[in-house]
Design a protein around this motif. Structure first.
Motif, PDB file in Angstrom:
ATOM      1  N   UNK A 158      -4.622 -24.628 -50.073  1.00 14.54           N
ATOM      2  CA  UNK A 158      -3.944 -23.325 -50.107  1.00 14.54           C
ATOM      3  C   UNK A 158      -4.896 -22.196 -49.738  1.00 14.54           C
ATOM      4  N   UNK A 159      -6.113 -22.263 -50.249  1.00 19.97           N
ATOM      5  CA  UNK A 159      -7.108 -21.235 -49.933  1.00 19.97           C
ATOM      6  C   UNK A 159      -7.432 -21.242 -48.445  1.00 19.97           C
ATOM      7  N   UNK A 160      -7.615 -22.429 -47.896  1.00 20.41           N
ATOM      8  CA  UNK A 160      -7.945 -22.532 -46.482  1.00 20.41           C
ATOM      9  C   UNK A 160      -6.794 -22.010 -45.618  1.00 20.41           C
ATOM     10  N   UNK A 161      -5.572 -22.362 -45.988  1.00 25.06           N
ATOM     11  CA  UNK A 161      -4.406 -21.898 -45.224  1.00 25.06           C
ATOM     12  C   UNK A 161      -4.280 -20.381 -45.261  1.00 25.06           C
ATOM     13  N   UNK A 162      -4.742 -19.767 -46.356  1.00 24.82           N
ATOM     14  CA  UNK A 162      -4.677 -18.310 -46.490  1.00 24.82           C
ATOM     15  C   UNK A 162      -5.831 -17.601 -45.793  1.00 24.82           C
ATOM     16  N   UNK A 163      -6.766 -18.362 -45.211  1.00 26.24           N
ATOM     17  CA  UNK A 163      -7.829 -17.747 -44.421  1.00 26.24           C
ATOM     18  C   UNK A 163      -9.195 -17.719 -45.065  1.00 26.24           C
TER      19      UNK A 163
END
Length: 381
Positions: A158-163
């Protein structure tokens, strides 16, 4: 309708992304940063608050608390914080008083640094902590890491998907050892293009030894002596553990010049050759015998106890080695008379007071300028 923790984190990160992607900030840099190290030591104190509803809103300026795991696996847990420069901060809990946590410390066999962990029926974790085929890690810590990584993965997704791309990983004591595995895991997920472009920085404090030399070589090569640091109080006994035995045949790089000594002995006169070969063989066999006994009592027996406590766990394969080392750039915090006098009130508690994060924060201030004074409630005097 109840919202899962994973969904809640995803929602928070989605809302954050609407108002702007996480900013790239030059404060996340390679190299040892005393202030950064001190802040991460401070975050370890959050584990002393076991209230599941704690939000830690004002715990440490510049850090926003996002998530705490349940106690999982061998009584492992981790916290997730977001630093003001959008750096993801993962803090791994150390040893607790729970018997499972203590047994993890003493399961001193070694297992391959890549493979698959079966944590429970249907819960499987494929992991790669090093590329070297001979790299191996402490089995007790590997099991604890497996449960943590299984819980971390959806949150990191989730963190990676959010940038988010910058990750700080830290832990104290057993948590320090687990922080190495977490960082290595993230590094190889980046190499495998799963988390492409992330940067990972590690601060492990008071960590016991946790791997063989092949893992240490691999880890230090990946981090290039710029992104991983091992803080040690010179009076702290935990970084000296577990005790270690180096076998000539198993634990040395090839070509192994020590084994070739036997050939050189042939050029000696008869009686000298006889004495030297006998002495060498006794040392060689003694080291092997010691390592096998170590694996029997702190490997096999301890593993059986853990298996009884954690239903569904399949113990990982082990290898014939007890040559434990610790990777990372050493940050040696050497004690002196001033230190001993300052912490004299704690001496009655036994030698493990040197293991307290407070002593590490005190010594950081001794050797590095510019750090703020310790708050009165954590200062001994």
């Amino acid at each position: 309708m109840a919202i899962s923790t994973h969904s809640l984190i995803a929602l928070m990160l989605f809302v954050n992304s609407i108002y702007g992607q996480p900013a790239r900030d030059d404060t996340f840099e390679p190299g040892f940063n005393p202030q950064e190290s001190d802040e991460l030591l401070a975050l370890n104190f959050a584990f002393l608050d076991t209230n599941r509803n704690a939000r830690f809103d004002t715990f440490l300026p510049g850090y926003r608390f996002l998530y705490r795991s349940e106690s999982i696996g061998l009584d492992n847990a981790w916290d997730l914080w977001i630093r003001s420069d959008s750096t993801v901060t993962i803090v791994v809990r150390g040893t607790t008083a729970n018997p499972k946590s203590i047994l993890a410390d003493f399961l001193c066999a070694m297992s391959p640094a890549q493979g698959t962990l079966i944590l429970a029926p249907g819960d499987t974790l494929a992991y790669r902590l090093a590329a070297h085929e001979k790299a191996a890690v402490h089995t007790g810590f590997l099991i604890g890491f497996g449960y943590l990584a299984y819980d971390m993965r959806p949150k990191v997704d989730s963190l990676y998907a959010a940038g988010y791309r910058n990750f700080l990983v830290t832990g104290h004591s057993q948590g320090g050892a687990l922080s190495y595995y977490t960082s290595a895991w993230l590094h190889y997920l980046e190499k495998d293009n799963i988390y492409r472009g992330i940067r990972v920085k590690t601060y492990a404090s008071a960590s016991p030894k946790l791997s063989n030399m092949y893992f240490a070589y691999d880890f230090d090569n990946v981090t290039r002596a710029e992104w991983a640091f091992s803080l040690t109080n010179s009076a702290d006994v935990v970084p000296e553990m577990p005790f270690t035995t180096q076998q000539v045949d198993v634990d040395m790089n090839e070509p192994n010049p020590i084994l070739r000594l036997m050939d050189r002995f042939d050029s000696l006169p008869f009686f000298q050759r006889l004495v030297m070969k006998r002495a060498f063989n006794r040392m060689r066999k003694g080291a092997a015998k010691s390592s096998l006994a170590y694996q029997k009592y702190l490997g096999g027996y301890t593993a059986k106890l853990i298996a009884e406590m954690v239903p569904g766990l399949e113990l990982p394969h082990t290898i014939n080695s007890t040559y434990f080392v610790r990777p990372g750039v050493p940050i040696s915090l050497v004690v002196d008379d001033e230190y001993m006098n300052h912490f004299a009130p704690l001496a009655k508690e036994g030698p493990y007071y040197h293991h307290n994060p407070i002593t590490y924060r005190y010594l950081l201030r001794k050797y590095y300028d510019g750090l703020p004074a310790l708050a009165e409630h954590i200062n001994i005097r």
